[in-house]
Design a protein around this motif. Sequence first.
Motif, PDB file in Angstrom:
ATOM      1  N   ILE A   1      12.935 -11.034 -24.818  1.00 38.43           N
ATOM      2  CA  ILE A   1      13.297  -9.622 -24.870  1.00 38.43           C
ATOM      3  C   ILE A   1      12.179  -8.876 -25.597  1.00 38.43           C
ATOM      4  CG2 ILE A   1      15.004  -7.946 -25.678  1.00 38.43           C
ATOM      5  CD1 ILE A   1      17.046 -10.256 -25.677  1.00 38.43           C
ATOM      6  N   HIS A   2      11.528  -7.958 -24.885  1.00 41.04           N
ATOM      7  CA  HIS A   2      10.370  -7.284 -25.469  1.00 41.04           C
ATOM      8  C   HIS A   2      10.757  -6.065 -26.299  1.00 41.04           C
ATOM      9  CE1 HIS A   2       7.858 -10.007 -23.374  1.00 41.04           C
ATOM     10  NE2 HIS A   2       8.102  -9.529 -22.168  1.00 41.04           N
ATOM     11  N   ARG A   3      11.571  -5.200 -25.761  1.00 47.25           N
ATOM     12  CA  ARG A   3      11.945  -4.004 -26.505  1.00 47.25           C
ATOM     13  C   ARG A   3      13.268  -3.480 -25.990  1.00 47.25           C
ATOM     14  NH1 ARG A   3       7.973   0.776 -24.266  1.00 47.25           N
ATOM     15  NH2 ARG A   3       8.129   0.327 -22.036  1.00 47.25           N
ATOM     16  N   GLY A   4      13.908  -2.694 -26.839  1.00 50.39           N
ATOM     17  CA  GLY A   4      15.212  -2.194 -26.478  1.00 50.39           C
ATOM     18  C   GLY A   4      15.157  -0.902 -25.712  1.00 50.39           C
ATOM     19  N   GLU A   5      14.473   0.109 -26.226  1.00 48.50           N
ATOM     20  CA  GLU A   5      14.441   1.404 -25.562  1.00 48.50           C
ATOM     21  C   GLU A   5      13.130   2.119 -25.899  1.00 48.50           C
ATOM     22  OE1 GLU A   5      17.254   3.264 -29.072  1.00 48.50           O
ATOM     23  OE2 GLU A   5      17.906   3.314 -27.001  1.00 48.50           O
ATOM     24  N   LYS A   6      12.837   3.153 -25.175  1.00 44.44           N
ATOM     25  CA  LYS A   6      11.536   3.827 -25.336  1.00 44.44           C
ATOM     26  C   LYS A   6      11.447   4.556 -26.673  1.00 44.44           C
ATOM     27  CE  LYS A   6      10.757   4.297 -20.383  1.00 44.44           C
ATOM     28  NZ  LYS A   6      10.512   5.212 -19.252  1.00 44.44           N
ATOM     29  N   GLN A   7      12.515   5.205 -27.079  1.00 46.06           N
ATOM     30  CA  GLN A   7      12.432   5.915 -28.350  1.00 46.06           C
ATOM     31  C   GLN A   7      12.488   4.930 -29.513  1.00 46.06           C
ATOM     32  OE1 GLN A   7      14.849   6.190 -26.134  1.00 46.06           O
ATOM     33  NE2 GLN A   7      16.885   6.351 -27.054  1.00 46.06           N
ATOM     34  N   SER A   8      12.098   5.384 -30.658  1.00 51.68           N
ATOM     35  CA  SER A   8      12.062   4.499 -31.826  1.00 51.68           C
ATOM     36  C   SER A   8      13.480   4.139 -32.257  1.00 51.68           C
ATOM     37  CB  SER A   8      11.326   5.180 -32.981  1.00 51.68           C
ATOM     38  OG  SER A   8      12.007   6.367 -33.359  1.00 51.68           O
ATOM     39  N   VAL A   9      13.552   3.013 -32.947  1.00 48.32           N
ATOM     40  CA  VAL A   9      14.833   2.520 -33.435  1.00 48.32           C
ATOM     41  C   VAL A   9      14.871   2.685 -34.945  1.00 48.32           C
ATOM     42  CG1 VAL A   9      16.354   0.528 -33.580  1.00 48.32           C
ATOM     43  CG2 VAL A   9      14.940   0.862 -31.553  1.00 48.32           C
ATOM     44  N   GLU A  10      15.912   3.328 -35.433  1.00 51.04           N
ATOM     45  CA  GLU A  10      16.006   3.595 -36.856  1.00 51.04           C
ATOM     46  C   GLU A  10      16.265   2.311 -37.632  1.00 51.04           C
ATOM     47  OE1 GLU A  10      18.996   6.462 -37.493  1.00 51.04           O
ATOM     48  OE2 GLU A  10      18.018   8.033 -36.309  1.00 51.04           O
ATOM     49  N   LYS A  11      15.757   2.295 -38.849  1.00 50.31           N
ATOM     50  CA  LYS A  11      15.977   1.168 -39.727  1.00 50.31           C
ATOM     51  C   LYS A  11      17.459   1.061 -40.066  1.00 50.31           C
ATOM     52  CE  LYS A  11      14.491  -0.854 -44.092  1.00 50.31           C
ATOM     53  NZ  LYS A  11      13.652  -0.668 -45.312  1.00 50.31           N
ATOM     54  N   GLY A  12      17.954  -0.171 -40.025  1.00 50.32           N
ATOM     55  CA  GLY A  12      19.362  -0.396 -40.321  1.00 50.32           C
ATOM     56  C   GLY A  12      20.279  -0.169 -39.135  1.00 50.32           C
ATOM     57  N   ASP A  13      19.688  -0.011 -37.957  1.00 48.60           N
ATOM     58  CA  ASP A  13      20.491   0.176 -36.748  1.00 48.60           C
ATOM     59  C   ASP A  13      21.393  -1.043 -36.548  1.00 48.60           C
ATOM     60  OD1 ASP A  13      21.507   1.196 -34.434  1.00 48.60           O
ATOM     61  OD2 ASP A  13      19.811   0.568 -33.193  1.00 48.60           O
ATOM     62  N   SER A  14      22.686  -0.815 -36.319  1.00 45.40           N
ATOM     63  CA  SER A  14      23.666  -1.905 -36.225  1.00 45.40           C
ATOM     64  C   SER A  14      23.896  -2.375 -34.802  1.00 45.40           C
ATOM     65  CB  SER A  14      25.000  -1.460 -36.832  1.00 45.40           C
ATOM     66  OG  SER A  14      25.508  -0.330 -36.119  1.00 45.40           O
ATOM     67  N   ARG A  15      23.131  -1.881 -33.867  1.00 41.95           N
ATOM     68  CA  ARG A  15      23.311  -2.291 -32.480  1.00 41.95           C
ATOM     69  C   ARG A  15      22.738  -3.698 -32.258  1.00 41.95           C
ATOM     70  NH1 ARG A  15      20.862   2.865 -29.498  1.00 41.95           N
ATOM     71  NH2 ARG A  15      19.515   2.668 -31.347  1.00 41.95           N
ATOM     72  N   CYS A  16      23.375  -4.453 -31.398  1.00 42.09           N
ATOM     73  CA  CYS A  16      22.904  -5.805 -31.083  1.00 42.09           C
ATOM     74  C   CYS A  16      23.147  -6.084 -29.615  1.00 42.09           C
ATOM     75  CB  CYS A  16      23.604  -6.847 -31.953  1.00 42.09           C
ATOM     76  SG  CYS A  16      25.361  -7.038 -31.620  1.00 42.09           S
ATOM     77  N   LEU A  17      22.468  -7.096 -29.126  1.00 41.30           N
ATOM     78  CA  LEU A  17      22.597  -7.533 -27.743  1.00 41.30           C
ATOM     79  C   LEU A  17      23.354  -8.850 -27.681  1.00 41.30           C
ATOM     80  CD1 LEU A  17      18.969  -6.862 -26.488  1.00 41.30           C
ATOM     81  CD2 LEU A  17      21.030  -5.687 -25.670  1.00 41.30           C
ATOM     82  N   LYS A  18      24.236  -8.962 -26.743  1.00 38.65           N
ATOM     83  CA  LYS A  18      24.885 -10.237 -26.450  1.00 38.65           C
ATOM     84  C   LYS A  18      24.521 -10.627 -25.025  1.00 38.65           C
ATOM     85  CE  LYS A  18      29.302 -10.872 -25.471  1.00 38.65           C
ATOM     86  NZ  LYS A  18      30.779 -11.006 -25.587  1.00 38.65           N
ATOM     87  N   LEU A  19      23.830 -11.758 -24.897  1.00 42.79           N
ATOM     88  CA  LEU A  19      23.452 -12.291 -23.587  1.00 42.79           C
ATOM     89  C   LEU A  19      24.422 -13.416 -23.237  1.00 42.79           C
ATOM     90  CD1 LEU A  19      20.880 -10.755 -24.489  1.00 42.79           C
ATOM     91  CD2 LEU A  19      19.548 -12.482 -23.277  1.00 42.79           C
ATOM     92  N   SER A  20      25.015 -13.340 -22.080  1.00 40.80           N
ATOM     93  CA  SER A  20      26.031 -14.309 -21.675  1.00 40.80           C
ATOM     94  C   SER A  20      25.748 -14.794 -20.258  1.00 40.80           C
ATOM     95  CB  SER A  20      27.429 -13.672 -21.748  1.00 40.80           C
ATOM     96  OG  SER A  20      28.399 -14.528 -21.205  1.00 40.80           O
ATOM     97  N   MET A  21      25.895 -16.102 -20.065  1.00 38.16           N
ATOM     98  CA  MET A  21      25.779 -16.669 -18.730  1.00 38.16           C
ATOM     99  C   MET A  21      26.925 -17.671 -18.533  1.00 38.16           C
ATOM    100  SD  MET A  21      22.569 -18.572 -16.825  1.00 38.16           S
ATOM    101  CE  MET A  21      21.532 -17.126 -17.012  1.00 38.16           C
ATOM    102  N   PRO A  22      28.052 -17.231 -17.981  1.00 34.92           N
ATOM    103  CA  PRO A  22      29.188 -18.133 -17.780  1.00 34.92           C
ATOM    104  C   PRO A  22      28.802 -19.355 -16.941  1.00 34.92           C
ATOM    105  CG  PRO A  22      29.829 -15.848 -17.411  1.00 34.92           C
ATOM    106  CD  PRO A  22      28.339 -15.859 -17.547  1.00 34.92           C
ATOM    107  N   GLY A  23      29.262 -20.514 -17.380  1.00 38.01           N
ATOM    108  CA  GLY A  23      28.956 -21.748 -16.669  1.00 38.01           C
ATOM    109  C   GLY A  23      27.713 -22.445 -17.156  1.00 38.01           C
ATOM    110  N   SER A  24      26.921 -21.769 -18.005  1.00 35.94           N
ATOM    111  CA  SER A  24      25.710 -22.387 -18.524  1.00 35.94           C
ATOM    112  C   SER A  24      26.055 -23.271 -19.719  1.00 35.94           C
ATOM    113  CB  SER A  24      24.697 -21.321 -18.944  1.00 35.94           C
ATOM    114  OG  SER A  24      25.158 -20.620 -20.084  1.00 35.94           O
ATOM    115  N   TYR A  25      25.102 -24.092 -20.126  1.00 35.96           N
ATOM    116  CA  TYR A  25      25.326 -24.956 -21.282  1.00 35.96           C
ATOM    117  C   TYR A  25      25.405 -24.122 -22.559  1.00 35.96           C
ATOM    118  CZ  TYR A  25      24.771 -28.652 -24.716  1.00 35.96           C
ATOM    119  OH  TYR A  25      24.963 -29.500 -25.783  1.00 35.96           O
TER     120      TYR A  25
END
Length: 864
Positions: A199-223
């Motif tokens: 994952i290279h970057r989240g969005e074009k605009q800057s991300v503020e320090k302390g941002d509580s956003r996170c990504l969850k990547l899911s692949m059902p059936g995978s190990y």
Amino acid sequence: MHLSALSRLSFRALPALAAAILRRGEEEEKKKQQQQQQRGRRPRSWRRETHPHYNLSVKVLRARNIHGADLLSKADCYVQLRLPTASPLASRTGVVYNCSDPEWNETFHYRIHGAIKNILELTLYDRDVMLDDQLSSVVFDVGNIKPGRITKRVFQLNPKEKEVLEVEFSIEESLEPPTQIITNGVLVAHPCVCVEGRIHRGEKQSVEKGDSRCLKLSMPGSYEKQMCAPFRLPTIQEQGTPFVFHTDRDLSPQLDIFLQQSLRVGQDDLAPELDKQTFLVGEGVVRISSLPDGQEVEVSVPLAKGHSLEMSVKAEESLLEPDLRLGFELSEGEKGYLEKRKAVVSRALGEALQLQRGPSAQEVPVIAVLGSGGGTRAMTSFYGSLAGLQDLKLLDSVTYISGVSGSTWCMSTLYEDPDWSQKDLQDPIGRARKSVTGSKAGAFSVERLRHCLQQLVAMEKDGHRVTFTDLWGLVIEYFLHQQDNPVKLSDQQACVSRAQNPYPIYAGVNVRVNISGGDFAEWCEFTPHEVGFRKYGAFVRTEDFGSEFFMGHMIRRRQEPKICFLQGVWGSVFAANLDEIWARAAGTGIRWLTSLTDVIKVIDGCRRLHFRDPSRLETRLVMPSGVVSHIFQDFFKSRFTAGERYNFTKGLYLYKDYVGVREFVAWKGNHLDSFPNQLTPMEESLYLVDGGFSINSPFPLMLQQERDVDVILSFNYSWDAPFEVLHLTTNYCRERGIPFPQITLSEKDEKNPKECYLFMDEDDPRSPIVLHFPMVNNTFRRYKAPGVGRATEQEKADGNVALEGKDSPYRTKNFTYEPHHFDQLVEMNRYNVLNNREQIKKAIQAAVARRKRKRRTARPWAKK
């Protein structure tokens, strides 16, 4: 044929019609006999096969006369469809409210592979506010549907209430080219797809320090299932957040991406984490089928307005051979050992039987020694039995030694010496005497408990799953050695490299955490070279046991555990559930629990068993016992201390004709082997426990046709029921069509057993010769050696070995003996072997004679 149509046939046509029907019946019967003859024949090693894909359509039509769980209102029904070999997720129809005759007419589509056993589960639910009620479930073998036609099935859910479920099936062969799989005739391995990227970057605009956003990547059936990563811009030094998933392309996998944000909604300063709630901000998906194989591509995934995700991703299919061994042949290490051992056994038999020359390589019988479970009593007794064989100069004639529970403690200690059977056993017996008679208090000292904690933490850091059984293994380590013992099972390869000792096989069973071992247990063998299930023909190198596997490939290598952790599994006396404990105490399980179990019935609408394809599973109906009943079941039948290990068969599937292999008893309507969706390859973990929870002696491991055992010396050290292991083994063999001698005992024998029993089937040379030694003080109380009576008071006292009663020092829960009690038990078991010298020689001579007559060639193993 309809009667009116039959009446229009001419009289002359009737004989021809009857003859045609008769010929068809004879052809079907011949085909059935051929299939039955093939049943039980095992394929050898794995092979590559090419099979097509099929497009399956399942149309849920309607249900009739449905009585819901709520007696005050009609049912609010929907149907859930689960086909785990085609999709990791379940599908479901819409809900039809307040209706006894719901109609859905909804169609679901699946892409299935022709090499595997595809079992569709159709479950009827009654929608509820709190928890939906499961009314019934139909388990249907998709192989029963013929391609190119539409087939309607009416499943009888409750004949008394005339409840039915109507479903329409159609299968068409896919236009895509057939694909190649690897199979041993029981398991199927598909090519594994590795999806990795950054994952290279989240969005074009800057991300503020302390941002509580996170990504969850899911692949059902995978190990890996899913992973989480912060949603932020990487620094210049960072290469992005890496991710990796291993999956099966036939499951039509997709990478689901969820952007989440955590917000604090409360004012609790003491526990701010409890005040946080997570909200979904956006989501996106990357379909793996859209990625070129083996090529890294840049992907931009829109998540929501103003939010996107830039990543590089590559999906590469592995065409390599599996990292585990799929096959039923013996390991290369064991086969090499057997070739060398024949010369050792030939010399030993020539000396023991006083022959001019030993048997030739083709005439050398395979002799196996089995030790039952029984804690310290079994460990101590096994020393005595082996010492007796050594005194008779027969220890070198033994090819295999196998044990359960306490017998494995004796074995694993002996095999720390690479030449133990070539030396006088009095030395290891003396060391065992010191450990058994010494105090065990040090096992629970502060220093030792601190050491155990450090060991368990180190295991967990290495990625192992730590359970109470591992702590029990460290306790056993102290009981046997009073210090840290770094030995591993693979170290025992040095003990058999020159065939200088019998080949050791340690036994455990894989169970379900909520099913009794008497109802379901899969035997797992541990040898210096491999660990695995001969039932499935799946083995891993002993050095790799504990590593993580998926679809036959090693995902993560873990360090091989010390042998003490295996000793904890082999002798996991605390893994019993409450029902099994009650059965031991009262002689039977908790009877009222039986009334709370799910009811399983075979509901094939067509009963033409005469023409039925035996490779197809019958349709089964599961009537659930209810939520409250399952709570009782889980409480009384759960194993809170089973040894949880990584499942090295995970991600493999059952072959389409697996029911033809003798290890499976799929013809039994309620046996778990009839439900491939619930068998071990579909499970997350192995739950390995003491083999005594199934049969308290490792007969199943020695009765494998590949080992071709001629003579079994069975030493029984159980507290009571001296012949129970023989009766249980008889049932085990009868279910699987394995030759085994008939066990005939008189009432006198059952109540007052002798020292040794010889069982042999004169008419079936495929059946092993069994010498069974119950643990009895029969003549030892009168004789200190064969033919030498006890004269003095001290000698008579030495012969009084207390094997019964609540005050016996040899009860299973007792781990510490007085020195004279240890000596008595060793000497009694040694004497029982010496006193039956002629019986043992008779059995071995009969086995040699069989070999000479060349009647023990390849075993057909077909069911009679």
